[in-house]
Design a protein around this motif. Structure first.
Motif, PDB file in Angstrom:
ATOM      1  N   TYR A 128      43.705  33.661  42.620  1.00 62.06           N
ATOM      2  CA  TYR A 128      44.093  35.018  42.222  1.00 62.06           C
ATOM      3  C   TYR A 128      44.643  35.018  40.805  1.00 62.06           C
ATOM      4  O   TYR A 128      44.312  35.889  39.995  1.00 62.06           O
ATOM      5  N   TRP A 129      45.493  34.056  40.485  1.00 66.04           N
ATOM      6  CA  TRP A 129      46.145  34.013  39.179  1.00 66.04           C
ATOM      7  C   TRP A 129      45.131  33.788  38.057  1.00 66.04           C
ATOM      8  O   TRP A 129      45.286  34.339  36.957  1.00 66.04           O
ATOM      9  N   GLU A 130      44.099  33.000  38.319  1.00 67.72           N
ATOM     10  CA  GLU A 130      43.126  32.663  37.275  1.00 67.72           C
ATOM     11  C   GLU A 130      42.008  33.691  37.152  1.00 67.72           C
ATOM     12  O   GLU A 130      41.195  33.604  36.223  1.00 67.72           O
ATOM     13  N   VAL A 138      40.443  48.155  39.555  1.00 65.67           N
ATOM     14  CA  VAL A 138      41.455  47.531  40.414  1.00 65.67           C
ATOM     15  C   VAL A 138      41.064  46.081  40.665  1.00 65.67           C
ATOM     16  O   VAL A 138      39.920  45.779  41.017  1.00 65.67           O
ATOM     17  N   LYS A 139      42.009  45.194  40.504  1.00 69.92           N
ATOM     18  CA  LYS A 139      41.722  43.769  40.659  1.00 69.92           C
ATOM     19  C   LYS A 139      41.481  43.431  42.123  1.00 69.92           C
ATOM     20  O   LYS A 139      42.347  43.629  42.970  1.00 69.92           O
ATOM     21  N   GLN A 140      40.295  42.918  42.411  1.00 69.34           N
ATOM     22  CA  GLN A 140      39.932  42.496  43.753  1.00 69.34           C
ATOM     23  C   GLN A 140      39.403  41.070  43.686  1.00 69.34           C
ATOM     24  O   GLN A 140      38.452  40.790  42.948  1.00 69.34           O
ATOM     25  N   VAL A 141      40.022  40.189  44.450  1.00 64.93           N
ATOM     26  CA  VAL A 141      39.657  38.776  44.415  1.00 64.93           C
ATOM     27  C   VAL A 141      39.172  38.379  45.801  1.00 64.93           C
ATOM     28  O   VAL A 141      39.940  38.390  46.762  1.00 64.93           O
ATOM     29  N   ILE A 191      41.972  38.289  48.670  1.00 61.18           N
ATOM     30  CA  ILE A 191      43.319  37.779  48.417  1.00 61.18           C
ATOM     31  C   ILE A 191      44.170  38.925  47.900  1.00 61.18           C
ATOM     32  O   ILE A 191      43.874  39.524  46.860  1.00 61.18           O
ATOM     33  N   ASP A 192      45.234  39.227  48.613  1.00 56.05           N
ATOM     34  CA  ASP A 192      46.121  40.325  48.243  1.00 56.05           C
ATOM     35  C   ASP A 192      47.116  39.857  47.191  1.00 56.05           C
ATOM     36  O   ASP A 192      47.575  38.716  47.214  1.00 56.05           O
TER      37      ASP A 192
END
Length: 309
Positions: A128-130, A138-141, A191-192
């Motif tokens: 998630y961090w990378e 919206v960030k979705q991993v 990943i939330d």
């Protein structure tokens, strides 16, 4: 017994909790079957084992296990303890799963469950961090079990099949598994961002302390949000005086438990006796009707006289 304080308002401390004999037998019965078969036993197995082999009550042992918060609210907020489900959700046919926190009281679970979970969690944090941010999306991993298998070593193949359930039972990863394939070990999820709250948790103790802090915070927020408001005291209407009845004998000679007369001041400041007016209206209902009929008759006669002229 437990190491919790005598204060009934204090939340139980999972980090220093000491099991009773009955609680210890219950958790070891569940853990032993899991280590043997790679599956969580149904609660009926624990009931039979404790009653037949030890003369103990499995339901009482399950109910007495600590959970944080101690009194979970009724708004769907999760609680956390040594078992994944709270006692009220466990029936005889319910599989009873243990959490990462259970390794605090059953050290043999550290290598079996807790340490593999922490390795998986920190890999998810890293992914998630990378993942770069996009200012317009919206960030979705997303992550899949295949990606985890290639990056993390957790040991036994049976544990990969149980991993989706373990992830769903933990506060940090409960939203990370959304789709399970034909085989239990094949799954994918998102990943939330909430998982970043655990980036400094490298031991079981760190993780359980952070989970306890989070769920207690959720419970307090819910209490503050849904606490009933105090009753609203409205000011009296201007020009209205309404003495409150007292249980003692008033100075005017009025009998106790009765109301004094209510006066409303009209525009010329002359008081109007409301009680008398209301009594007049009550007893004059029929008189008012008759008066209205008489007025209508007079108006009809006057109209007829004017037309004749």
């Amino acid at each position: 017994m437990t190491d919790t304080a005598d204060d009934p308002q204090q939340e139980p401390d999972l980090l220093s909790y000491r099991l009773t004999d009955e609680q210890d037998v219950l958790l070891r019965t569940i853990a032993t079957e899991f280590a043997r078969s790679g599956k969580w036993p149904v609660f009926d197995h624990a009931i039979s084992t404790l009653e037949d082999d030890y003369g103990m009550d499995a339901r009482n042992a399950l109910t007495s296990l600590p959970r944080v918060p101690d009194s979970p609210d009724m708004l769907g907020r999760p609680s956390y303890g040594f078992t994944a489900l709270p006692p009220r959700a466990v029936e005889r046919e319910t599989p009873v799963a243990l959490t990462v926190a259970a390794a605090l009281v059953l050290p043999e679970l550290r290598q079996l469950i807790s340490e593999p979970f922490l390795r998986v969690m920190h890999h998810m944090i890293k992914v998630y961090w990378e993942t770069p941010r996009d200012p317009y999306v919206v960030k979705q991993v997303r992550i899949t079990s295949e990606q985890l298998r290639a990056a993390v070593h957790i040991g036994d193949e049976a544990l990969w099949a149980l991993l989706p359930g373990i992830l769903r039972n933990e506060i940090a990863t409960r939203r990370c598994v959304s789709s399970i394939g034909p085989e239990a070990s094949t799954w994918s999820g998102e990943i939330d961002r909430e998982i970043l709250r655990f980036r400094d948790c490298f031991t079981v103790e760190d993780y359980v302390a952070k989970v306890s802090e989070i769920v207690i915070g959720w419970a307090r927020e819910a209490e503050d949000r849904y606490r009933p408001s105090p009753p609203i005291r409205r000011p009296p209407l201007p020009g209205v005086t309404a003495p409150v009845a007292e249980d003692t004998e008033p100075a005017t000679g009025q009998a106790p438990h009765t109301f004094q007369q209510l006066h409303i001041h009209s525009g010329d400041h002359s008081p109007v006796n409301v009680n008398a007016s209301m009594a007049y209206a009550d007893q004059g209902g029929a008189t008012a009707s008759a008066s209205s009929a008489a007025n209508k008759a007079r108006w009809w006669q006057l109209s007829r006289w004017r037309r004749q002229r």
